[in-house]
Scaffold this motif. Structure first.
Motif, mmCIF file in Angstrom:
data_model
loop_
_atom_site.group_PDB
_atom_site.id
_atom_site.type_symbol
_atom_site.label_atom_id
_atom_site.label_comp_id
_atom_site.label_asym_id
_atom_site.label_seq_id
_atom_site.Cartn_x
_atom_site.Cartn_y
_atom_site.Cartn_z
ATOM 1 N N GLU A 104 0.833 -1.198 0.000
ATOM 2 C CA GLU A 104 0.000 0.000 0.000
ATOM 3 C C GLU A 104 0.867 1.245 0.000
ATOM 4 O O GLU A 104 1.890 1.286 0.682
ATOM 5 N N THR A 105 0.448 2.240 -0.765
ATOM 6 C CA THR A 105 1.067 3.559 -0.666
ATOM 7 C C THR A 105 -0.018 4.582 -0.346
ATOM 8 O O THR A 105 -1.180 4.428 -0.734
ATOM 9 N N THR A 106 0.383 5.598 0.373
ATOM 10 C CA THR A 106 -0.456 6.758 0.628
ATOM 11 C C THR A 106 0.325 7.960 0.121
ATOM 12 O O THR A 106 1.447 8.201 0.570
ATOM 13 N N VAL A 107 -0.239 8.658 -0.849
ATOM 14 C CA VAL A 107 0.454 9.765 -1.492
ATOM 15 C C VAL A 107 -0.334 11.050 -1.235
ATOM 16 O O VAL A 107 -1.509 11.145 -1.597
ATOM 17 N N HIS B 54 4.497 6.846 -10.535
ATOM 18 C CA HIS B 54 4.141 5.810 -9.558
ATOM 19 C C HIS B 54 4.066 4.450 -10.260
ATOM 20 O O HIS B 54 4.599 3.452 -9.766
ATOM 21 N N ARG C 169 1.511 -3.973 -8.536
ATOM 22 C CA ARG C 169 0.454 -2.982 -8.353
ATOM 23 C C ARG C 169 -0.015 -2.970 -6.895
ATOM 24 O O ARG C 169 -0.983 -3.625 -6.532
ATOM 25 N N THR D 126 -1.862 -1.369 -3.537
ATOM 26 C CA THR D 126 -3.003 -0.478 -3.371
ATOM 27 C C THR D 126 -2.449 0.923 -3.142
ATOM 28 O O THR D 126 -1.304 1.090 -2.715
ATOM 29 N N SER D 127 -3.260 1.939 -3.435
ATOM 30 C CA SER D 127 -2.767 3.298 -3.270
ATOM 31 C C SER D 127 -3.919 4.256 -3.032
ATOM 32 O O SER D 127 -4.976 4.136 -3.639
ATOM 33 N N THR D 128 -3.674 5.191 -2.140
ATOM 34 C CA THR D 128 -4.592 6.294 -1.910
ATOM 35 C C THR D 128 -3.841 7.584 -2.211
ATOM 36 O O THR D 128 -2.774 7.811 -1.648
ATOM 37 N N VAL D 129 -4.380 8.373 -3.116
ATOM 38 C CA VAL D 129 -3.776 9.657 -3.482
ATOM 39 C C VAL D 129 -4.743 10.750 -3.029
ATOM 40 O O VAL D 129 -5.924 10.725 -3.391
ATOM 41 N N VAL E 67 5.010 10.560 0.684
ATOM 42 C CA VAL E 67 4.609 9.199 0.340
ATOM 43 C C VAL E 67 4.883 8.269 1.510
ATOM 44 O O VAL E 67 6.025 8.111 1.939
ATOM 45 N N ALA F 117 3.983 4.182 3.137
ATOM 46 C CA ALA F 117 3.791 2.845 2.587
ATOM 47 C C ALA F 117 3.625 1.806 3.686
ATOM 48 O O ALA F 117 4.048 2.024 4.819
#
Length: 133
Positions: free
Chosen positions: A76-79, A95, A103, A105-108, A123, A125
């Motif tokens: 997971e990334t949080t951007v 990204h 791939r 998960t990610s929240t931008v 960023v 993670a």
């Protein structure tokens, strides 16, 4: 009960704010929001989103290396991005390229401010060390 392992760069804001760049609990590493700075804690790239983005992700790589992890183990990334509408078209392909076929998960999220006045991106993670790297 096992003890958590922490990691820091030794930059001033770690002690000022009282946090670690990352904390390992079992097979999971929680990575604090990374930003654009050099080894001495000097902020890099004021007003330059591309430079800040590259340096921020490079600092994420340094945290991963400390724990013997790879990008493929990031789940997971949080951007967080200031002026997201302006920068999303640059961020999205970067990204995707950074992680390649993997791939996470990610929240931008677009934000009005970040910790440092000149900061445009941060960023965080979550990493699973029990996954194949």
């Amino acid at each position: 009960m096992s003890k958590a392992e922490t990691f820091g760069f030794g930059v001033p804001w770690e002690s000022l704010f009282g946090y670690s760049q990352a904390l390992r609990a079992g097979d999971t590493v929680y990575v604090s929001g990374q930003l654009s700075h050099d080894a001495d804690g000097t902020f890099l790239g004021e007003g330059d989103f591309v430079l800040q983005m590259g340096t921020t992700f490079a600092n994420l790589d340094k945290v991963l290396r400390h724990f013997g992890a790879t990008r493929r183990q990031v789940v997971e990334t949080t951007v967080l991005v200031r002026d997201l509408r302006e920068h999303f078209g640059t961020l999205a392909p970067y990204h995707a390229e950074f992680f390649g076929e993997h791939r996470p998960t990610s929240t931008v999220t677009g934000v009005s401010d970040l910790a440092l006045p000149e900061q445009l991106i941060e960023v965080g993670a979550v990493v699973r060390l029990d996954l194949d790297g």
